[in-house]
Structure formats: structure tokens, C-alpha cells
Design a protein around this motif. Sequence first.
Motif, PDB file in Angstrom:
ATOM      1  N   ASP A 155      18.828  19.175 -25.010  1.00  0.00           N
ATOM      2  CA  ASP A 155      19.419  19.934 -26.110  1.00  0.00           C
ATOM      3  C   ASP A 155      20.532  20.788 -25.508  1.00  0.00           C
ATOM      4  O   ASP A 155      20.285  21.671 -24.699  1.00  0.00           O
ATOM      5  CB  ASP A 155      18.365  20.820 -26.773  1.00  0.00           C
ATOM      6  CG  ASP A 155      18.900  21.600 -27.956  1.00  0.00           C
ATOM      7  OD1 ASP A 155      20.118  21.483 -28.266  1.00  0.00           O
ATOM      8  OD2 ASP A 155      18.114  22.330 -28.568  1.00  0.00           O
ATOM      9  N   LEU A 156      21.770  20.513 -25.887  1.00  0.00           N
ATOM     10  CA  LEU A 156      22.926  21.215 -25.329  1.00  0.00           C
ATOM     11  C   LEU A 156      23.363  22.422 -26.157  1.00  0.00           C
ATOM     12  O   LEU A 156      24.368  23.043 -25.844  1.00  0.00           O
ATOM     13  CB  LEU A 156      24.100  20.249 -25.172  1.00  0.00           C
ATOM     14  CG  LEU A 156      23.865  19.071 -24.238  1.00  0.00           C
ATOM     15  CD1 LEU A 156      25.109  18.203 -24.171  1.00  0.00           C
ATOM     16  CD2 LEU A 156      23.461  19.542 -22.856  1.00  0.00           C
ATOM     17  N   THR A 157      22.609  22.762 -27.188  1.00  0.00           N
ATOM     18  CA  THR A 157      22.990  23.875 -28.062  1.00  0.00           C
ATOM     19  C   THR A 157      23.294  25.153 -27.286  1.00  0.00           C
ATOM     20  O   THR A 157      24.369  25.731 -27.473  1.00  0.00           O
ATOM     21  CB  THR A 157      21.909  24.128 -29.129  1.00  0.00           C
ATOM     22  OG1 THR A 157      21.685  22.914 -29.857  1.00  0.00           O
ATOM     23  CG2 THR A 157      22.332  25.230 -30.082  1.00  0.00           C
ATOM     24  N   PRO A 158      22.419  25.610 -26.390  1.00  0.00           N
ATOM     25  CA  PRO A 158      22.715  26.864 -25.693  1.00  0.00           C
ATOM     26  C   PRO A 158      23.856  26.751 -24.679  1.00  0.00           C
ATOM     27  O   PRO A 158      24.441  27.760 -24.297  1.00  0.00           O
ATOM     28  CB  PRO A 158      21.407  27.219 -24.986  1.00  0.00           C
ATOM     29  CG  PRO A 158      20.612  25.980 -24.945  1.00  0.00           C
ATOM     30  CD  PRO A 158      21.095  25.100 -26.070  1.00  0.00           C
ATOM     31  N   GLU A 159      24.200  25.541 -24.276  1.00  0.00           N
ATOM     32  CA  GLU A 159      25.230  25.357 -23.263  1.00  0.00           C
ATOM     33  C   GLU A 159      26.642  25.291 -23.829  1.00  0.00           C
ATOM     34  O   GLU A 159      27.611  25.397 -23.081  1.00  0.00           O
ATOM     35  CB  GLU A 159      24.933  24.099 -22.452  1.00  0.00           C
ATOM     36  CG  GLU A 159      23.611  24.209 -21.713  1.00  0.00           C
ATOM     37  CD  GLU A 159      23.306  22.992 -20.869  1.00  0.00           C
ATOM     38  OE1 GLU A 159      24.251  22.376 -20.350  1.00  0.00           O
ATOM     39  OE2 GLU A 159      22.118  22.682 -20.734  1.00  0.00           O
ATOM     40  N   LEU A 160      26.793  25.120 -25.128  1.00  0.00           N
ATOM     41  CA  LEU A 160      28.126  24.945 -25.700  1.00  0.00           C
ATOM     42  C   LEU A 160      29.006  26.171 -25.509  1.00  0.00           C
ATOM     43  O   LEU A 160      30.217  26.044 -25.366  1.00  0.00           O
ATOM     44  CB  LEU A 160      28.051  24.575 -27.183  1.00  0.00           C
ATOM     45  CG  LEU A 160      29.413  24.160 -27.746  1.00  0.00           C
ATOM     46  CD1 LEU A 160      29.830  22.804 -27.216  1.00  0.00           C
ATOM     47  CD2 LEU A 160      29.412  24.171 -29.244  1.00  0.00           C
ATOM     48  N   LYS A 161      28.406  27.337 -25.430  1.00  0.00           N
ATOM     49  CA  LYS A 161      29.219  28.550 -25.281  1.00  0.00           C
ATOM     50  C   LYS A 161      30.050  28.528 -24.004  1.00  0.00           C
ATOM     51  O   LYS A 161      31.083  29.171 -23.918  1.00  0.00           O
ATOM     52  CB  LYS A 161      28.336  29.792 -25.333  1.00  0.00           C
ATOM     53  CG  LYS A 161      27.376  29.946 -24.182  1.00  0.00           C
ATOM     54  CD  LYS A 161      26.488  31.173 -24.358  1.00  0.00           C
ATOM     55  CE  LYS A 161      25.535  31.419 -23.242  1.00  0.00           C
ATOM     56  NZ  LYS A 161      24.803  30.326 -22.696  1.00  0.00           N
ATOM     57  N   ASP A 162      29.635  27.744 -23.003  1.00  0.00           N
ATOM     58  CA  ASP A 162      30.355  27.634 -21.738  1.00  0.00           C
ATOM     59  C   ASP A 162      31.353  26.478 -21.720  1.00  0.00           C
ATOM     60  O   ASP A 162      32.087  26.319 -20.750  1.00  0.00           O
ATOM     61  CB  ASP A 162      29.362  27.444 -20.582  1.00  0.00           C
ATOM     62  CG  ASP A 162      28.430  28.633 -20.430  1.00  0.00           C
ATOM     63  OD1 ASP A 162      28.871  29.769 -20.704  1.00  0.00           O
ATOM     64  OD2 ASP A 162      27.264  28.420 -20.046  1.00  0.00           O
ATOM     65  N   ALA A 163      31.378  25.683 -22.778  1.00  0.00           N
ATOM     66  CA  ALA A 163      32.247  24.502 -22.821  1.00  0.00           C
ATOM     67  C   ALA A 163      33.681  24.881 -23.191  1.00  0.00           C
ATOM     68  O   ALA A 163      33.897  25.854 -23.912  1.00  0.00           O
ATOM     69  CB  ALA A 163      31.700  23.498 -23.826  1.00  0.00           C
ATOM     70  N   PRO A 164      34.635  24.094 -22.715  1.00  0.00           N
ATOM     71  CA  PRO A 164      36.037  24.363 -23.054  1.00  0.00           C
ATOM     72  C   PRO A 164      36.437  23.799 -24.417  1.00  0.00           C
ATOM     73  O   PRO A 164      37.606  23.760 -24.747  1.00  0.00           O
ATOM     74  CB  PRO A 164      36.800  23.671 -21.925  1.00  0.00           C
ATOM     75  CG  PRO A 164      35.928  22.525 -21.555  1.00  0.00           C
ATOM     76  CD  PRO A 164      34.515  23.030 -21.735  1.00  0.00           C
TER      77      PRO A 164
END
Length: 77
Positions: free
Chosen positions: A50-59
Motif C-alpha cells: 500500500d503506497l498511500t503513506p509514501e505518496l507525500k514523498d513522491a515528485p
Amino acid sequence: MKIYTRQQLALRNGQDRDEIWVAFKGDIYDVGSSRLWRDGKHYEHWAGQDLTPELKDAPHTDKVFDKFTIIGRLETD
């Protein structure tokens, strides 16, 4: 729409099986068609999660998921 557990999603990591799936905001996407997800890796991110929490670090924004097919829903805990 089919419901998948976190364990089922984890198997779709491009290593254990050919499928390359990721979850975002409860939806599960097939990202296997993207050259950026080759072998189930995308920079420091791994498929089968689940990448939901990681999107904040995405460009990029969550609009990146618009080009992928939703194949199911992630079971809620």
C-alpha cells in the motif's frame, strides 16, 4: 469488485508472481505495464504494498494512478 488481503497483495510484487500491483487509497492498481515498475521496483518503492503513506514523498501527485487499471480493493484492517 474483488477484495484482496494485504498478504495477497504482497505476492503481486513482480518477484513471487508476474503481477505487479500496488494499492493506493484502498484501490489496487496493476502497474505492470509501466517501464518504471520493472521487476516490481520504482525508485525506493516496492510493488505488493500500500503506497498511500509514501505518496507525500513522491515528485508527482496521485493523478499518476489515473493511467492504471484498478483491479480490486484492499481489505480494510
